[in-house]
Design an enzyme around this catalytic site. Structure first.
Site, PDB file in Angstrom:
ATOM      1  N   ASP A   1       1.980  -0.992  11.974  1.00 45.81           N
ATOM      2  CA  ASP A   1       0.633  -1.441  11.585  1.00 45.81           C
ATOM      3  C   ASP A   1       0.358  -2.885  11.998  1.00 45.81           C
ATOM      4  O   ASP A   1      -0.744  -3.397  11.788  1.00 45.81           O
ATOM      5  CB  ASP A   1       0.448  -1.305  10.067  1.00 45.81           C
TER       6      ASP A   1
ATOM      7  N   LYS B   1       0.837  -1.213   0.000  1.00 41.49           N
ATOM      8  CA  LYS B   1       0.000   0.000   0.000  1.00 41.49           C
ATOM      9  C   LYS B   1       0.864   1.253   0.000  1.00 41.49           C
ATOM     10  O   LYS B   1       0.602   2.194  -0.745  1.00 41.49           O
ATOM     11  CB  LYS B   1      -0.943  -0.040   1.209  1.00 41.49           C
TER      12      LYS B   1
HETATM   13  O1  LIG Z   1       4.026   6.325   5.046  1.00 38.95           O
HETATM   14  C1  LIG Z   1       3.247   5.355   4.976  1.00 38.95           C
HETATM   15  O2  LIG Z   1       2.980   4.783   3.903  1.00 38.95           O
HETATM   16  C2  LIG Z   1       2.652   4.856   6.236  1.00 38.95           C
HETATM   17  C3  LIG Z   1       3.147   5.290   7.440  1.00 38.95           C
HETATM   18  C4  LIG Z   1       2.623   4.869   8.741  1.00 38.95           C
HETATM   19  O3  LIG Z   1       1.880   5.934   9.302  1.00 38.95           O
HETATM   20  P1  LIG Z   1       2.552   7.097  10.197  1.00 38.95           P
HETATM   21  O4  LIG Z   1       3.396   7.922   9.336  1.00 38.95           O
HETATM   22  O5  LIG Z   1       1.377   7.864  10.747  1.00 38.95           O
HETATM   23  O6  LIG Z   1       3.314   6.366  11.276  1.00 38.95           O
HETATM   24  C5  LIG Z   1       1.728   3.643   8.623  1.00 38.95           C
HETATM   25  O7  LIG Z   1       0.994   3.481   9.816  1.00 38.95           O
HETATM   26  C6  LIG Z   1       0.782   3.738   7.454  1.00 38.95           C
HETATM   27  O8  LIG Z   1       0.018   2.590   7.328  1.00 38.95           O
HETATM   28  C7  LIG Z   1       1.539   3.898   6.155  1.00 38.95           C
HETATM   29  C1  LIG Z   2      -2.403   3.264   9.403  1.00 41.21           C
HETATM   30  C2  LIG Z   2      -2.692   2.759   8.202  1.00 41.21           C
HETATM   31  O1  LIG Z   2      -2.945   3.488   7.068  1.00 41.21           O
HETATM   32  P1  LIG Z   2      -3.202   5.049   6.839  1.00 41.21           P
HETATM   33  O2  LIG Z   2      -2.478   5.819   7.905  1.00 41.21           O
HETATM   34  O3  LIG Z   2      -2.705   5.313   5.476  1.00 41.21           O
HETATM   35  O4  LIG Z   2      -4.696   5.276   6.929  1.00 41.21           O
HETATM   36  C3  LIG Z   2      -2.704   1.295   7.995  1.00 41.21           C
HETATM   37  O5  LIG Z   2      -2.804   0.876   6.826  1.00 41.21           O
HETATM   38  O6  LIG Z   2      -2.615   0.506   8.963  1.00 41.21           O
END
Ligand SMILES: O=C(O)C1=C[C@@H](OP(=O)(O)O)[C@@H](O)[C@H](O)C1
Ligand SMILES: C=C(OP(=O)(O)O)C(=O)O
Length: 449
Positions: free
Chosen positions: A327, A28
């Site tokens: 996550d 993702k």
């Molecule tokens: O940069 C990213 O793609 C992500 C960063 C994380 O969030 P945070 O930056 O809030 O820690 C993660 O929890 C999220 O699912 C995806």
């Molecule tokens: C925190 C997540 O995603 P986002 O912050 O992009 O909503 C996740 O995918 O667990």
């Protein structure tokens, strides 16, 4: 999109052995970045293996609204005809990022140093999440943001007409904040410097280098210092998105806790800034092996093999590991419930500002399933009952949070009685094929009226 359909209640019944191969979808984080960086390059970026989950589809729609030509060629193959750094057009309507914190925060960064105005919104979950962590540094570039109180969406961002570069120390461990600042720095003249005390996922840095930006990273006593030279011409790329370790976590953990299971999860991206869960599971005594380890597109990749592990023991997860498995705490707490002894997760307060307050959501659901849990602002402790000993028999709240929904459905596969969730709909944001994929391995998931 912010409107979810009717809730999809789902129940997971105790399962026989899970066996076979699990082809999980694309990463993702890398999928969002492929679309956004593709939109900022000059020419056509080609992407294969894009995650076609709702979060990423919302980012694709947003990139079109900013003027990029984004085409779905079918089967995960997409192309993006970019408008170049600083070339974003002003969207004609509100940008709806649905459930996605990554989408909204990265896009705000990408537009904040262009002379355009955009209004952002999202679903009921995203509208509760803090945006000040991103708009504070964006204001240093000269952008302005006005939202609801507490820095919540809907929010309008007025991009800087004459942006200046910034030096910014990220106050919370957040790849989204770091990435928003770097993307804003792309259209500021001179050098933008981002300092992070704890290293978070580094896909933005790796991909910016791939797209031809001048970016360097140095590990210092203060933390990781990232220096980006602004106003490059980004060159279009051909990107093969690796499969998502955060999605792989669900079939892997299910196999570890369901007796007799043996599951192969091929081609998983194992970037060290993402792989903390797998290290933790091995420390717990999981029978988890990495097969066919290799490099693909600059990222380490392996096939994961997980087998039922009846002697897993609780561990203390080092707080400094949190960014590399942020996550994965919901599904780790499910494994912890099926291990013996207690699993202590400290330094996890960022979980409180995800799609839901994940500490509270897991604590309440696990308790309803007969598991003893302790929590404070920054800590979650799960008292494991051992393999096959979790009573289950509850319906848990998913709280518009895909990872909470999937975690409780996995718990139901290994509990004595079924475990339900009130709404499995949000799973489509990150893992649209979760239900058929788990069913194909042997899980019994039933949509309940
Ligand atoms: O940069 C990213 O793609 C992500 C960063 C994380 O969030 P945070 O930056 O809030 O820690 C993660 O929890 C999220 O699912 C995806
Ligand atoms: C925190 C997540 O995603 P986002 O912050 O992009 O909503 C996740 O995918 O667990």
């Amino acid at each position: 999109m912010s409107g979810h359909g009717d809730p999809i209640p789902m129940t997971s019944h105790p399962s026989g052995p899970l066996t076979g191969e699990a082809q999980v979808p694309g990463d993702k984080s890398i999928s969002h970045r492929s679309l956004i960086l593709g939109a900022l390059a000059v020419g056509e970026t080609r992407i294969t293996g894009l995650l076609e989950g709702q979060d990423v589809l919302d980012t694709a729609r947003a990139m079109r609204a900013f003027g990029a030509e984004v085409t779905d060629h079918g089967g995960g193959a997409w192309s993006v005809h970019g408008v170049g750094v600083g070339g974003f057009a002003e969207p004609e309507d509100v940008i709806d990022c649905g459930n996605s914190g990554t989408g909204v925060r990265l896009i705000m960064g990408a537009m904040a140093t262009s002379p355009v105005v955009a209004t952002f919104t999202g679903d009921a979950s995203l509208r509760k999440r803090p945006m000040g962590r991103v708009t504070d540094p964006l204001s240093l570039f000269g952008a302005q943001a006005v939202g609801r109180s507490g820095g919540r969406l809907p929010m309008t961002v007025v991009g800087a007409v004459d942006p200046v570069p910034v030096r910014y120390e990220v106050p919370v461990p957040s790849a989204q904040v770091k990435s928003a600042v770097l993307l804003a720095g792309l259209n500021a003249p001179g050098q933008t410097v981002v300092i992070e005390r704890e290293a978070t996922r580094d896909h933005t840095e790796r991909m910016l280098v791939g797209f031809g930006a001048d970016l360097s990273t140095e590990d210092t006593a203060q933390g990781r210092v990232i220096t980006l030279t602004g106003q490059p011409e980004l060159k279009p790329q051909t990107i093969a998105v690796p499969r998502d370790p955060s999605s792989a976590a669900f079939p892997v953990c299910a196999a570890l806790i369901v007796p007799g299971s043996d599951v192969l999860v091929p081609n998983i991206g194992l970037n060290p800034t993402r792989a903390g869960l797998f290290e933790t599971l091995r420390e717990m005594g999981a029978d988890l092996t990495f097969e066919n380890e290799r490099e693909e597109g600059g990222e380490p990749v392996a096939d994961l093999r997980a087998r039922f592990s009846d002697a897993m023991q609780g561990v203390e997860v080092p707080p400094e590991r949190a960014p590399s498995m942020i996550d994965e705490y919901p599904i780790l707490s499910v494994v912890a419930a099926c291990a013996t002894g207690k699993t202590v997760m400290r330094g996890v307060k960022e979980l409180r500002v995800k799609e839901s307050d994940r500490i509270d959501a897991m604590a309440r659901g696990l308790e309803a399933c007969g598991v003893t849990v302790e929590e404070d602002e920054d800590t979650l402790i799960v008292h494991g009952l051992g393999a096959g000993a979790v009573p289950g028999g509850a319906t848990c709240e998913a709280r518009l949070d895909h990872r909470i929904a999937m975690s409780f459905l996995v718990l139901g596969m290994a509990s004595k009685a079924p475990v339900g969730v009130d709404d499995a709909g949000p799973i489509a944001t990150s893992f649209p094929v979760f239900e058929p994929l788990m069913a194909q391995l042997g899980a019994s998931l039933k949509r309940t009226a």
